[in-house]
Design a protein around this motif. Structure first.
Motif, PDB file in Angstrom:
ATOM      1  N   ARG A 101       0.832  -1.206   0.000  1.00 52.32           N
ATOM      2  CA  ARG A 101       0.000   0.000   0.000  1.00 52.32           C
ATOM      3  C   ARG A 101       0.869   1.260   0.000  1.00 52.32           C
ATOM      4  NH1 ARG A 101      -1.734   3.799   3.406  1.00 52.32           N
ATOM      5  NH2 ARG A 101      -0.393   2.923   5.026  1.00 52.32           N
ATOM      6  N   ARG A 102       1.886   1.281   0.848  1.00 50.48           N
ATOM      7  CA  ARG A 102       2.747   2.463   0.953  1.00 50.48           C
ATOM      8  C   ARG A 102       3.565   2.672  -0.323  1.00 50.48           C
ATOM      9  NH1 ARG A 102       3.895   4.448   6.207  1.00 50.48           N
ATOM     10  NH2 ARG A 102       5.980   5.005   5.488  1.00 50.48           N
ATOM     11  N   ILE A 103       4.027   1.575  -0.922  1.00 49.60           N
ATOM     12  CA  ILE A 103       4.788   1.699  -2.171  1.00 49.60           C
ATOM     13  C   ILE A 103       3.894   2.230  -3.283  1.00 49.60           C
ATOM     14  CG2 ILE A 103       5.955   0.365  -3.973  1.00 49.60           C
ATOM     15  CD1 ILE A 103       7.042  -1.442  -1.734  1.00 49.60           C
ATOM     16  N   LEU A 104       2.671   1.719  -3.372  1.00 50.94           N
ATOM     17  CA  LEU A 104       1.752   2.185  -4.416  1.00 50.94           C
ATOM     18  C   LEU A 104       1.469   3.679  -4.287  1.00 50.94           C
ATOM     19  CD1 LEU A 104      -0.747  -0.806  -4.403  1.00 50.94           C
ATOM     20  CD2 LEU A 104       0.508  -0.005  -6.403  1.00 50.94           C
ATOM     21  N   ILE A 105       1.317   4.157  -3.074  1.00 56.46           N
ATOM     22  CA  ILE A 105       0.969   5.559  -2.865  1.00 56.46           C
ATOM     23  C   ILE A 105       2.176   6.483  -3.040  1.00 56.46           C
ATOM     24  CG2 ILE A 105       0.196   7.223  -1.119  1.00 56.46           C
ATOM     25  CD1 ILE A 105      -1.640   5.057  -0.017  1.00 56.46           C
ATOM     26  N   ALA A 106       3.333   6.075  -2.538  1.00 51.33           N
ATOM     27  CA  ALA A 106       4.428   7.028  -2.385  1.00 51.33           C
ATOM     28  C   ALA A 106       5.683   6.740  -3.201  1.00 51.33           C
ATOM     29  CB  ALA A 106       4.829   7.121  -0.901  1.00 51.33           C
ATOM     30  N   GLU A 107       5.843   5.541  -3.773  1.00 55.72           N
ATOM     31  CA  GLU A 107       7.140   5.213  -4.357  1.00 55.72           C
ATOM     32  C   GLU A 107       7.083   4.771  -5.819  1.00 55.72           C
ATOM     33  OE1 GLU A 107       9.877   3.016  -1.875  1.00 55.72           O
ATOM     34  OE2 GLU A 107       8.569   3.313  -0.145  1.00 55.72           O
ATOM     35  N   LEU A 108       5.911   4.660  -6.389  1.00 56.86           N
ATOM     36  CA  LEU A 108       5.811   4.338  -7.810  1.00 56.86           C
ATOM     37  C   LEU A 108       5.853   5.631  -8.623  1.00 56.86           C
ATOM     38  CD1 LEU A 108       3.198   1.477  -8.273  1.00 56.86           C
ATOM     39  CD2 LEU A 108       5.597   1.461  -8.881  1.00 56.86           C
ATOM     40  N   PRO A 109       6.731   5.749  -9.604  1.00 59.66           N
ATOM     41  CA  PRO A 109       6.860   7.020 -10.344  1.00 59.66           C
ATOM     42  C   PRO A 109       5.778   7.198 -11.399  1.00 59.66           C
ATOM     43  CG  PRO A 109       8.449   5.432 -11.156  1.00 59.66           C
ATOM     44  CD  PRO A 109       7.756   4.771  -9.993  1.00 59.66           C
ATOM     45  N   HIS A 251       5.659  21.820 -18.384  1.00 58.98           N
ATOM     46  CA  HIS A 251       6.675  20.788 -18.540  1.00 58.98           C
ATOM     47  C   HIS A 251       6.439  19.704 -17.490  1.00 58.98           C
ATOM     48  CE1 HIS A 251       9.742  23.646 -20.680  1.00 58.98           C
ATOM     49  NE2 HIS A 251       8.504  23.771 -21.130  1.00 58.98           N
ATOM     50  N   ALA A 252       6.204  18.478 -17.954  1.00 58.15           N
ATOM     51  CA  ALA A 252       5.983  17.348 -17.060  1.00 58.15           C
ATOM     52  C   ALA A 252       7.268  16.538 -16.921  1.00 58.15           C
ATOM     53  CB  ALA A 252       4.860  16.458 -17.598  1.00 58.15           C
ATOM     54  N   VAL A 253       7.569  16.136 -15.691  1.00 58.82           N
ATOM     55  CA  VAL A 253       8.767  15.334 -15.416  1.00 58.82           C
ATOM     56  C   VAL A 253       8.380  14.140 -14.553  1.00 58.82           C
ATOM     57  CG1 VAL A 253      10.308  17.325 -15.605  1.00 58.82           C
ATOM     58  CG2 VAL A 253       9.370  16.695 -13.371  1.00 58.82           C
ATOM     59  N   LYS A 254       9.327  13.252 -14.379  1.00 58.00           N
ATOM     60  CA  LYS A 254       9.103  12.019 -13.629  1.00 58.00           C
ATOM     61  C   LYS A 254       9.350  12.252 -12.147  1.00 58.00           C
ATOM     62  CE  LYS A 254      10.511   7.126 -13.813  1.00 58.00           C
ATOM     63  NZ  LYS A 254      11.381   6.160 -14.549  1.00 58.00           N
ATOM     64  N   GLY A 255       8.463  11.718 -11.303  1.00 57.70           N
ATOM     65  CA  GLY A 255       8.623  11.874  -9.865  1.00 57.70           C
ATOM     66  C   GLY A 255       7.817  10.829  -9.122  1.00 57.70           C
ATOM     67  N   ILE A 256       7.894  10.859  -7.780  1.00 59.36           N
ATOM     68  CA  ILE A 256       7.181   9.889  -6.943  1.00 59.36           C
ATOM     69  C   ILE A 256       6.306  10.635  -5.940  1.00 59.36           C
ATOM     70  CG2 ILE A 256       8.888   8.063  -7.200  1.00 59.36           C
ATOM     71  CD1 ILE A 256      10.049   8.855  -4.501  1.00 59.36           C
ATOM     72  N   GLY A 257       5.291   9.932  -5.445  1.00 61.55           N
ATOM     73  CA  GLY A 257       4.346  10.538  -4.517  1.00 61.55           C
ATOM     74  C   GLY A 257       4.955  10.971  -3.206  1.00 61.55           C
ATOM     75  N   TRP A 263       2.374  13.169  -8.073  1.00 57.87           N
ATOM     76  CA  TRP A 263       3.050  12.054  -8.718  1.00 57.87           C
ATOM     77  C   TRP A 263       2.538  10.698  -8.242  1.00 57.87           C
ATOM     78  CZ3 TRP A 263       7.046  16.006  -7.816  1.00 57.87           C
ATOM     79  CH2 TRP A 263       7.528  16.563  -9.004  1.00 57.87           C
ATOM     80  N   SER A 264       1.594  10.682  -7.318  1.00 61.78           N
ATOM     81  CA  SER A 264       1.070   9.404  -6.853  1.00 61.78           C
ATOM     82  C   SER A 264       0.243   8.754  -7.963  1.00 61.78           C
ATOM     83  CB  SER A 264       0.203   9.602  -5.609  1.00 61.78           C
ATOM     84  OG  SER A 264      -0.283   8.366  -5.131  1.00 61.78           O
ATOM     85  N   PRO A 265       0.515   7.490  -8.304  1.00 62.24           N
ATOM     86  CA  PRO A 265      -0.189   6.853  -9.428  1.00 62.24           C
ATOM     87  C   PRO A 265      -1.572   6.335  -9.078  1.00 62.24           C
ATOM     88  CG  PRO A 265       1.375   5.330  -8.498  1.00 62.24           C
ATOM     89  CD  PRO A 265       1.534   6.615  -7.729  1.00 62.24           C
ATOM     90  N   VAL A 266      -1.938   6.395  -7.799  1.00 60.92           N
ATOM     91  CA  VAL A 266      -3.231   5.861  -7.377  1.00 60.92           C
ATOM     92  C   VAL A 266      -4.074   6.963  -6.745  1.00 60.92           C
ATOM     93  CG1 VAL A 266      -2.405   3.515  -7.047  1.00 60.92           C
ATOM     94  CG2 VAL A 266      -2.270   5.115  -5.144  1.00 60.92           C
ATOM     95  N   LEU A 360       0.514  -1.473 -11.992  1.00 62.09           N
ATOM     96  CA  LEU A 360       0.959  -0.794 -10.776  1.00 62.09           C
ATOM     97  C   LEU A 360       1.341  -1.792  -9.701  1.00 62.09           C
ATOM     98  CD1 LEU A 360      -1.633   2.135 -10.492  1.00 62.09           C
ATOM     99  CD2 LEU A 360       0.732   2.264 -11.260  1.00 62.09           C
ATOM    100  N   PHE A 361       0.538  -2.845  -9.552  1.00 63.82           N
ATOM    101  CA  PHE A 361       0.844  -3.828  -8.502  1.00 63.82           C
ATOM    102  C   PHE A 361       2.123  -4.599  -8.820  1.00 63.82           C
ATOM    103  CE2 PHE A 361       0.271  -8.078  -6.558  1.00 63.82           C
ATOM    104  CZ  PHE A 361       0.325  -7.679  -5.229  1.00 63.82           C
ATOM    105  N   THR A 362       2.301  -5.001 -10.065  1.00 63.77           N
ATOM    106  CA  THR A 362       3.530  -5.715 -10.415  1.00 63.77           C
ATOM    107  C   THR A 362       4.761  -4.828 -10.242  1.00 63.77           C
ATOM    108  OG1 THR A 362       3.196  -5.142 -12.756  1.00 63.77           O
ATOM    109  CG2 THR A 362       2.346  -7.266 -12.017  1.00 63.77           C
ATOM    110  N   GLU A 363       4.634  -3.537 -10.531  1.00 63.09           N
ATOM    111  CA  GLU A 363       5.752  -2.622 -10.310  1.00 63.09           C
ATOM    112  C   GLU A 363       6.031  -2.450  -8.820  1.00 63.09           C
ATOM    113  OE1 GLU A 363       7.794  -1.087 -12.655  1.00 63.09           O
ATOM    114  OE2 GLU A 363       6.781  -2.556 -13.930  1.00 63.09           O
TER     115      GLU A 363
END
Length: 380
Positions: A101-109, A251-257, A263-266, A360-363
C-alpha cells in the motif's frame, strides 16, 4: 466415611487429562492466532504472533519459513477494469500488505506537470493556483519510458514532456470553460524562446528555448499510435470571461508521490481483512427476520425450510463492514460471531490513469523486491 472421601479425591488425576495434540493447536488458540474477534464493545486478539517459539511446548513451529510462505501465499483477482482492481492476498502478514500500500501511494513514479511557464494570464486565477491545478491533471504516459530529471540535467526528450495551453475568450463572447483537453502535446519540445541579453548573438542561429530535444518524441515507437494526452479530457482548469486569455507551457517530469501527491499513481490503495460471519446457533422464524433487517448491507438471507419455517443464513459475508449492528441488543452476541481473517486481505487499487492497476501492482512488487535485495546485500 473418611476413607470414602479420600477415594473420591483420588479419582481425579492430572494424568487423566487428555493429551494436547502434538503439531496441532487447540481450537481456542488456533482461533486467537488466525482470527480477530469483533465483540460488541471492541475487537480482541488483534496482534500478530510472530515469535517462533510461541507454541513450542505443543510441538508447533511458528517461525516464518520461505517454503511455507510459498505454499500458502496466493493472489486471487476478484475485479479488474481499466481504472481499478480488487484482489485477495492470502497467506501474508499485515506488514507486507501495508508495504504494498505504501509503495503504491508514495514510491511508484509517474509523469506530472512540474514547471509552468506563463506567457500571459489575464484570468481571475492566480498564476500559482493555475500551476497547481495543472500539476494535478493525470497524464496518460508510461513513466518507465522516461528518466528522472536532476538539478544538473538539461530538459530533453528522455526526461521531459511539454504541453502548450493557449485559450482566449473574445470580447462579446460568452464565458468559456478551459478543460484539460486544451493541453496540446509538443513532441518537439518547448516553443517559448528564452530572453537573451547578448545583443551580438547571431540572428541566423536557432533561437534558444527551455528544452533541448535531440529528436521528436513522435519518433519513439511507443508514442506513434499512443500520443501523450491528459487521461481525462473534461477536467476543468479555469473559466475565462470576455477579453481574458491564458497562454502557457507546462513541462511534465518524472517523480514519486513521496515528493508530492501529484506524482502518486493511485487515487487510493487500501486493504481490509476478510470478514467472517458465523452463526453460533440456528436462528429461525421471527429472529431470522430480525437479524436480516438489522444488517444495513444485506449480509444475511432467509432460507425457506418448508412448513412455514424460516432460517437465517450468511449469504454475503464479504460485504460485511463490521458495523456490529447484528450483535447489538440482548443475547445477539451469543448467536452471531464476527471475525476477521488475519492473513487474508482484500486489496483495492484505484489508478489515476497513468498505468493500469495490474501493472501498478507488479511494479510495486519489483520495488519491494529491490528493497529486500539491498538489505540482503548490506547484511552480507
Amino acid at each position: 466415611m473418611a476413607e470414602g472421601a479420600g477415594e473420591e479425591k483420588k479419582k481425579f488425576s492430572i494424568w487423566d487429562l487428555p493429551d494436547v495434540p502434538v503439531g496441532q493447536l487447540p481450537p481456542h488458540l488456533e482461533l486467537q492466532r488466525s482470527r480477530v474477534s469483533c465483540n460488541k464493545d471492541a475487537p480482541i486478539h488483534t496482534e500478530s504472533i510472530q515469535y517462533s517459539g510461541a507454541y513450542a511446548s505443543m510441538g508447533i513451529d511458528n517461525s516464518s519459513r520461505l517454503d511455507r510462505f510459498s505454499n500458502n501465499f496466493r493472489v486471487e483477482v476478484v475485479r479488474l477494469n481499466e481504472d481499478d482492481m480488487e484482489f485477495d492476498m492470502i497467506g501474508i502478514d499485515a506488514a507486507i500488505a501495508n508495504s504494498f500500500r505504501r509503495i503504491l501511494i508514495a514510491e511508484l513514479p509517474t509523469m506530472a506537470i512540474e514547471k509552468v511557464l506563463i506567457a500571459n494570464n489575464t484570468s481571475i486565477i492566480q498564476d500559482e493556483v493555475l500551476a497547481h491545478r495543472l500539476g494535478l491533471v493525470p497524464i496518460r504516459v508510461d513513466p518507465r519510458l522516461f528518466d528522472y530529471l536532476s538539478e544538473n540535467d538539461q530538459p530533453n526528450e528522455k526526461n521531459t514532456v511539454v504541453f502548450k495551453l493557449h485559450v482566449q475568450c473574445k470580447r462579446g463572447s460568452p464565458r468559456i470553460t478551459v478543460k484539460s483537453d486544451a493541453l496540446k502535446w509538443l513532441p518537439n519540445g518547448s516553443e517559448l524562446v528564452k530572453e537573451t541579453r547578448n545583443a551580438t548573438s547571431d540572428s541566423s542561429s536557432k533561437p534558444e528555448t527551455y528544452t533541448y530535444f535531440g529528436c521528436s518524441q513522435e519518433t519513439i515507437p511507443e508514442f506513434v499510435k499512443n500520443p501523450i494526452i491528459p487521461k481525462y479530457p473534461d477536467i476543468i482548469i479555469a473559466k475565462l470571461g470576455p477579453g481574458q486569455e491564458i497562454e502557457l507551457e507546462a513541462h511534465a517530469v518524472k517523480g514519486i508521490g513521496k515528493t508530492h501527491a501529484k506524482w502518486s499513481p493511485v487515487a487510493t490503495a487500501w486493504y481490509r481483512m476478510l470478514p467472517e460471519v458465523v452463526l453460533l446457533e440456528d436462528i429461525e422464524d421471527d429472529l431470522a427476520e430480525e437479524l436480516k433487517s438489522k444488517c444495513p448491507v444485506n449480509v444475511f438471507d432467509i432460507e425457506d425450510l418448508g412448513k412455514g419455517r424460516r432460517r437465517a443464513t450468511v449469504a454475503r459475508p464479504r460485504a460485511c463492514t463490521l458495523c456490529r449492528e447484528c450483535i447489538s441488543g440482548d443475547d445477539w452476541e451469543k448467536r452471531v460471531a464476527l471475525r476477521r481473517v488475519k492473513d487474508h486481505f482484500i486489496f483495492t487499487i484505484e489508478s489515476t490513469g497513468a498505468l493500469p492497476p495490474e501493472v501498478l501492482f507488479t511494479e510495486a512488487v519489483k520495488i519491494l523486491e529491490d528493497k529486500c535485495e539491498r538489505v540482503i546485500t548490506e547484511l552480507s
